[in-house]
Design a protein around this motif. Sequence first.
Motif, PDB file in Angstrom:
ATOM      1  N   ALA A  34     -17.674  -2.260 -49.614  1.00  0.00           N
ATOM      2  CA  ALA A  34     -18.109  -1.360 -48.532  1.00  0.00           C
ATOM      3  C   ALA A  34     -19.593  -1.549 -48.244  1.00  0.00           C
ATOM      4  N   CYS A  35     -20.366  -1.754 -49.284  1.00  0.00           N
ATOM      5  CA  CYS A  35     -21.808  -1.976 -49.125  1.00  0.00           C
ATOM      6  C   CYS A  35     -22.064  -3.280 -48.370  1.00  0.00           C
ATOM      7  N   THR A  36     -21.395  -4.351 -48.773  1.00  0.00           N
ATOM      8  CA  THR A  36     -21.622  -5.643 -48.109  1.00  0.00           C
ATOM      9  C   THR A  36     -21.104  -5.618 -46.670  1.00  0.00           C
ATOM     10  N   GLN A  37     -20.005  -4.897 -46.428  1.00  0.00           N
ATOM     11  CA  GLN A  37     -19.488  -4.797 -45.060  1.00  0.00           C
ATOM     12  C   GLN A  37     -20.453  -4.035 -44.157  1.00  0.00           C
ATOM     13  N   MET A  38     -21.053  -2.991 -44.692  1.00  0.00           N
ATOM     14  CA  MET A  38     -21.999  -2.224 -43.894  1.00  0.00           C
ATOM     15  C   MET A  38     -23.234  -3.077 -43.592  1.00  0.00           C
ATOM     16  N   ALA A  39     -23.663  -3.866 -44.563  1.00  0.00           N
ATOM     17  CA  ALA A  39     -24.789  -4.771 -44.326  1.00  0.00           C
ATOM     18  C   ALA A  39     -24.421  -5.810 -43.275  1.00  0.00           C
ATOM     19  N   ALA A  40     -23.203  -6.311 -43.312  1.00  0.00           N
ATOM     20  CA  ALA A  40     -22.746  -7.306 -42.337  1.00  0.00           C
ATOM     21  C   ALA A  40     -22.658  -6.704 -40.934  1.00  0.00           C
ATOM     22  N   GLN A  41     -22.286  -5.433 -40.843  1.00  0.00           N
ATOM     23  CA  GLN A  41     -22.201  -4.772 -39.538  1.00  0.00           C
ATOM     24  C   GLN A  41     -23.562  -4.663 -38.868  1.00  0.00           C
ATOM     25  N   SER A  42     -24.616  -4.726 -39.666  1.00  0.00           N
ATOM     26  CA  SER A  42     -25.962  -4.665 -39.093  1.00  0.00           C
ATOM     27  C   SER A  42     -26.412  -6.034 -38.593  1.00  0.00           C
ATOM     28  N   ALA A  79     -29.650  -0.412 -44.547  1.00  0.00           N
ATOM     29  CA  ALA A  79     -29.767  -0.722 -45.977  1.00  0.00           C
ATOM     30  C   ALA A  79     -29.552   0.535 -46.814  1.00  0.00           C
ATOM     31  N   ALA A  80     -30.157   1.637 -46.391  1.00  0.00           N
ATOM     32  CA  ALA A  80     -29.986   2.898 -47.128  1.00  0.00           C
ATOM     33  C   ALA A  80     -28.532   3.357 -47.093  1.00  0.00           C
ATOM     34  N   GLY A  81     -27.898   3.250 -45.936  1.00  0.00           N
ATOM     35  CA  GLY A  81     -26.492   3.639 -45.819  1.00  0.00           C
ATOM     36  C   GLY A  81     -25.583   2.766 -46.666  1.00  0.00           C
ATOM     37  N   ALA A  82     -25.864   1.464 -46.677  1.00  0.00           N
ATOM     38  CA  ALA A  82     -25.056   0.542 -47.480  1.00  0.00           C
ATOM     39  C   ALA A  82     -25.211   0.844 -48.969  1.00  0.00           C
ATOM     40  N   CYS A  83     -26.406   1.185 -49.389  1.00  0.00           N
ATOM     41  CA  CYS A  83     -26.640   1.494 -50.809  1.00  0.00           C
ATOM     42  C   CYS A  83     -25.950   2.802 -51.195  1.00  0.00           C
ATOM     43  N   ARG A  84     -25.891   3.741 -50.282  1.00  0.00           N
ATOM     44  CA  ARG A  84     -25.136   4.971 -50.564  1.00  0.00           C
ATOM     45  C   ARG A  84     -23.655   4.648 -50.729  1.00  0.00           C
ATOM     46  N   GLN A  85     -23.156   3.747 -49.901  1.00  0.00           N
ATOM     47  CA  GLN A  85     -21.759   3.325 -49.998  1.00  0.00           C
ATOM     48  C   GLN A  85     -21.475   2.635 -51.328  1.00  0.00           C
ATOM     49  N   ALA A  86     -22.438   1.880 -51.825  1.00  0.00           N
ATOM     50  CA  ALA A  86     -22.250   1.142 -53.076  1.00  0.00           C
ATOM     51  C   ALA A  86     -21.976   2.080 -54.241  1.00  0.00           C
ATOM     52  N   ALA A  87     -22.560   3.261 -54.205  1.00  0.00           N
ATOM     53  CA  ALA A  87     -22.410   4.192 -55.308  1.00  0.00           C
ATOM     54  C   ALA A  87     -21.121   5.002 -55.252  1.00  0.00           C
ATOM     55  N   LEU A  88     -20.402   4.929 -54.138  1.00  0.00           N
ATOM     56  CA  LEU A  88     -19.188   5.725 -53.970  1.00  0.00           C
ATOM     57  C   LEU A  88     -17.970   5.025 -54.571  1.00  0.00           C
ATOM     58  N   GLU A  89     -16.991   5.812 -54.902  1.00  0.00           N
ATOM     59  CA  GLU A  89     -15.719   5.287 -55.396  1.00  0.00           C
ATOM     60  C   GLU A  89     -14.964   4.698 -54.213  1.00  0.00           C
ATOM     61  N   PRO A  90     -14.345   3.521 -54.393  1.00  0.00           N
ATOM     62  CA  PRO A  90     -13.599   2.923 -53.283  1.00  0.00           C
ATOM     63  C   PRO A  90     -12.426   3.806 -52.847  1.00  0.00           C
ATOM     64  N   ARG A  91     -12.080   3.715 -51.605  1.00  0.00           N
ATOM     65  CA  ARG A  91     -10.975   4.512 -51.060  1.00  0.00           C
ATOM     66  C   ARG A  91      -9.828   3.625 -50.699  1.00  0.00           C
TER      67      ARG A  91
END
Length: 91
Positions: A34-42, A79-91
């Motif tokens: 999720a973190c890498t996908q959010m970074a890719a979306q940017s 970057a901040a949003g992606a890092c928040r995603q990294a800490a979350l449990e996958p869904r």
Amino acid sequence: MRRPIRSAGVLTGLILTFGGIVAAAPTATADIPACTQMAAQSGTETTDAVTSACRLGVVGDFQGCVSGLTEAGVPGGAAAGACRQAALEPR
């Protein structure tokens, strides 16, 4: 040594051993994809630097994660949003 005391000692040892194994196991799998996908979306390519930065977010190093993603070309807010995603449990 009497049998009840010896049994209590063995039981205590087993509980501590298995408790240590459970405590050492990760409690929740973090969400690197999720973190890498959010970074890719940017608009940033998913490189080793991006994945490494997301791993920092997984272990709780939020600032290190944001810095790593920013250095890899991800804009600050993304970057901040992606890092928040990294800490979350996958869904």
